[in-house]
Design a protein around this motif. Structure first.
Motif, PDB file in Angstrom:
ATOM      1  N   ALA A  50      46.558 -39.638  60.885  1.00  0.00           N
ATOM      2  CA  ALA A  50      45.290 -39.786  61.881  1.00  0.00           C
ATOM      3  C   ALA A  50      44.727 -40.803  61.703  1.00  0.00           C
ATOM      4  O   ALA A  50      44.325 -41.403  62.827  1.00  0.00           O
ATOM      5  N   ASP A  68      61.142 -32.060  62.426  1.00  0.00           N
ATOM      6  CA  ASP A  68      60.621 -33.445  63.014  1.00  0.00           C
ATOM      7  C   ASP A  68      59.580 -33.129  64.179  1.00  0.00           C
ATOM      8  O   ASP A  68      58.675 -34.089  64.479  1.00  0.00           O
ATOM      9  N   GLU A  69      59.461 -32.018  64.601  1.00  0.00           N
ATOM     10  CA  GLU A  69      58.581 -31.656  65.534  1.00  0.00           C
ATOM     11  C   GLU A  69      57.555 -30.835  65.208  1.00  0.00           C
ATOM     12  O   GLU A  69      56.492 -30.628  65.863  1.00  0.00           O
ATOM     13  N   SER A 105      47.370 -35.010  66.210  1.00  0.00           N
ATOM     14  CA  SER A 105      48.545 -34.274  67.022  1.00  0.00           C
ATOM     15  C   SER A 105      48.039 -33.112  67.669  1.00  0.00           C
ATOM     16  O   SER A 105      47.073 -32.689  67.354  1.00  0.00           O
ATOM     17  N   ASP A 149      48.700 -33.273  60.148  1.00  0.00           N
ATOM     18  CA  ASP A 149      47.635 -34.511  60.142  1.00  0.00           C
ATOM     19  C   ASP A 149      47.313 -34.949  58.964  1.00  0.00           C
ATOM     20  O   ASP A 149      46.606 -33.900  58.368  1.00  0.00           O
ATOM     21  N   LYS A 198      56.647 -33.474  59.532  1.00  0.00           N
ATOM     22  CA  LYS A 198      56.574 -35.029  59.364  1.00  0.00           C
ATOM     23  C   LYS A 198      55.065 -35.202  59.292  1.00  0.00           C
ATOM     24  O   LYS A 198      54.138 -34.287  60.051  1.00  0.00           O
ATOM     25  N   VAL A 199      54.844 -36.014  58.355  1.00  0.00           N
ATOM     26  CA  VAL A 199      53.134 -36.464  58.286  1.00  0.00           C
ATOM     27  C   VAL A 199      53.029 -37.491  59.163  1.00  0.00           C
ATOM     28  O   VAL A 199      53.345 -38.662  59.279  1.00  0.00           O
ATOM     29  N   ASN A 200      51.719 -37.008  60.000  1.00  0.00           N
ATOM     30  CA  ASN A 200      51.051 -38.054  60.985  1.00  0.00           C
ATOM     31  C   ASN A 200      49.767 -38.311  60.248  1.00  0.00           C
ATOM     32  O   ASN A 200      48.886 -37.639  59.816  1.00  0.00           O
ATOM     33  N   PRO A 241      49.330 -29.636  65.386  1.00  0.00           N
ATOM     34  CA  PRO A 241      49.708 -29.812  64.017  1.00  0.00           C
ATOM     35  C   PRO A 241      49.863 -28.645  63.308  1.00  0.00           C
ATOM     36  O   PRO A 241      48.827 -27.474  63.737  1.00  0.00           O
ATOM     37  N   ARG A 276      54.561 -35.431  52.095  1.00  0.00           N
ATOM     38  CA  ARG A 276      55.807 -36.060  52.497  1.00  0.00           C
ATOM     39  C   ARG A 276      57.071 -35.668  51.335  1.00  0.00           C
ATOM     40  O   ARG A 276      58.145 -35.486  51.917  1.00  0.00           O
ATOM     41  N   THR A 283      43.618 -40.557  65.514  1.00  0.00           N
ATOM     42  CA  THR A 283      44.596 -40.100  66.454  1.00  0.00           C
ATOM     43  C   THR A 283      45.175 -38.860  66.057  1.00  0.00           C
ATOM     44  O   THR A 283      46.112 -38.672  64.791  1.00  0.00           O
ATOM     45  N   ALA A 321      54.150 -31.366  62.852  1.00  0.00           N
ATOM     46  CA  ALA A 321      53.512 -32.285  62.474  1.00  0.00           C
ATOM     47  C   ALA A 321      52.274 -31.839  61.659  1.00  0.00           C
ATOM     48  O   ALA A 321      51.920 -30.808  61.681  1.00  0.00           O
TER      49      ALA A 321
END
Length: 401
Positions: free
Chosen positions: A134, A103-104, A159, A108, A130-132, A162, A124, A157, A106
């Motif tokens: 952007a 979970d920590e 991370s 992007d 986790k997928v951010n 990442p 995913r 945006t 990322a």
């Protein structure tokens, strides 16, 4: 059967230069004086490995690839790299940050079209981080749901650290492309990326590879391209990988990373000079011939000028059609692709008539992708000025009728 060749505006597999095809026919019978065809010769023979080294040299020279990066050749196309980049760069991140939870960690994704959307979905599915998103271009579109633009820089945006930052330079289905002009709001926002780190930047350049220079190439962790757009037949994928991203994936697995299949690990490809198993020999051969021809013509700068000229002609006639209420461009100005020009033909039955008339003139491959419909004209490197002029002339006649 007619011996005349059609004008191939297909999105891929795409047109190849006729002189290259003629040379490839000779190579199919007798490759470099060996007395054996290129499809028959051993991939470990000195003749083929020398040719493979020349293909690498051509890419390195024409794109100005620095010594910090390796050039690798593999199978699987862009879709396999949706998985490979996740697995390899998550392994790298695990080695750098072994104590982080999934979970920590990322990943992007810059989503500007159908292919980057598919890449994010695969990340995913694989997990491990986790997928951010952007940025997603759809909320910035005219209807709020289409891929018709490159979002402005203030929409992104990223991370802070990442495992990867993923974008697709040219979206083949949707006709959207990042601008090479860094002053353009449709350029990739390199200036917003995390500073003071070796960027884990991943660029899918499949449908624009070797068509123009790659901005900030040295800042990328991975650039990949399926060959079947601008430089060769389907079956070959070319990778440009920064050497710090060629990691011991088994060591990362011991720290909790997802195991990486052997033939998808960049280290396997690099350690074996891309011949761990049989590579797509014929595709490499034809791609090499295309690259040699590209060098003779002037390389990516030559093609950048040619492709802009072709696209300008096509967008000009589309604009004329819009003024008459007969055509409609699908992508906002500034975000339009030089490679894949997409538009609609308006009016009941008009698209079918347009396609039928084009087919009668030997203009082929222009029907839009099944997921979005409309018309899609692909102007890859092998498409000539003369073929483009023929299409434009047909479109002007269609509009006049």
């Amino acid at each position: 059967m007619s011996d005349s060749r059609s004008s191939n505006f297909g999105a891929g597999p795409s047109a190849l230069p006729e002189p290259v095809l003629q040379e490839a026919v000779r190579g199919l019978l007798n490759f470099n004086g060996t007395g054996m065809g290129i499809a028959e010769i051993s991939h470990r023979s000195k003749e083929f490995t020398a040719f493979l080294a020349e293909v690498e040299r051509q890419i390195r020279t024409q794109l100005d690839v620095p010594p910090t990066h390796s050039i690798l050749f593999t199978q699987g196309g862009g879709s396999a790299q949706f998985s490979a980049v996740v697995l390899n760069l998550l392994a790298r991140h695990r080695l750098l940050h072994p104590d982080l939870t999934d979970d920590e960690r990322a990943m992007d994704y810059v989503i500007t079209g159908s292919w980057s959307k598919k890449a994010a979905e695969e990340a995913r599915r694989l997990g491990g981080g986790k997928v951010n998103v952007a940025v997603d271009a759809r909320p910035h579109s005219k209807d709020g749901r289409s891929f018709d633009n490159i979002p402005a820089h203030d929409a992104y945006t990223f991370s802070p650290d990442p495992a990867l930052i993923y974008y697709c330079e040219n979206e083949t289905v949707d006709g959207v492309e990042f601008s090479n002009d860094e002053a353009s709001p449709a350029s990739f926002p390199f200036h917003l990326l995390p500073k003071d780190t070796l960027l884990p930047l991943v660029g899918d350049h499949s449908s624009s590879f070797m068509s123009r220079p790659i901005p900030h190439l040295a800042d990328h962790a991975v650039i990949y391209a399926g060959a079947q757009k601008n430089i060769g037949p389907a079956g070959l994928t070319i990778l440009i990988v920064r050497k710090d991203c060629i990691v011991d994936v088994d060591a990362a697995t011991k720290l909790g990373a997802v195991p990486v299949p052997l033939t998808m690990a960049y280290k396997t490809l690099a350690d074996s000079s891309s011949v761990y198993n049989t590579p797509p020999v014929l595709s490499i051969y034809i791609s090499g011939l295309v690259l040699l021809r590209s060098q003779e013509l002037g390389g990516v700068k030559y093609y950048e000028e040619l492709n802009k000229r072709k696209a300008d002609k096509l967008y000009s006639v589309i604009k004329a059609g819009e003024e008459k209420g007969l055509l409609r461009a699908k992508v906002k100005e500034g975000s339009r692709s030089l490679m894949n020009v997409v538009f609609d033909v308006l009016g009941e039955g008009a698209e079918a008539r347009f396609l039928s008339g084009a087919e009668a003139l030997g203009i082929k491959g222009i029907k839009g992708h099944r997921s979005v419909g409309g018309i899609r004209v692909s102007l890859y490197n092998a498409v000539t000025d003369e073929q483009t002029d023929g299409l434009v002339a047909y479109m002007n006649t269609f509009l006049a009728q």
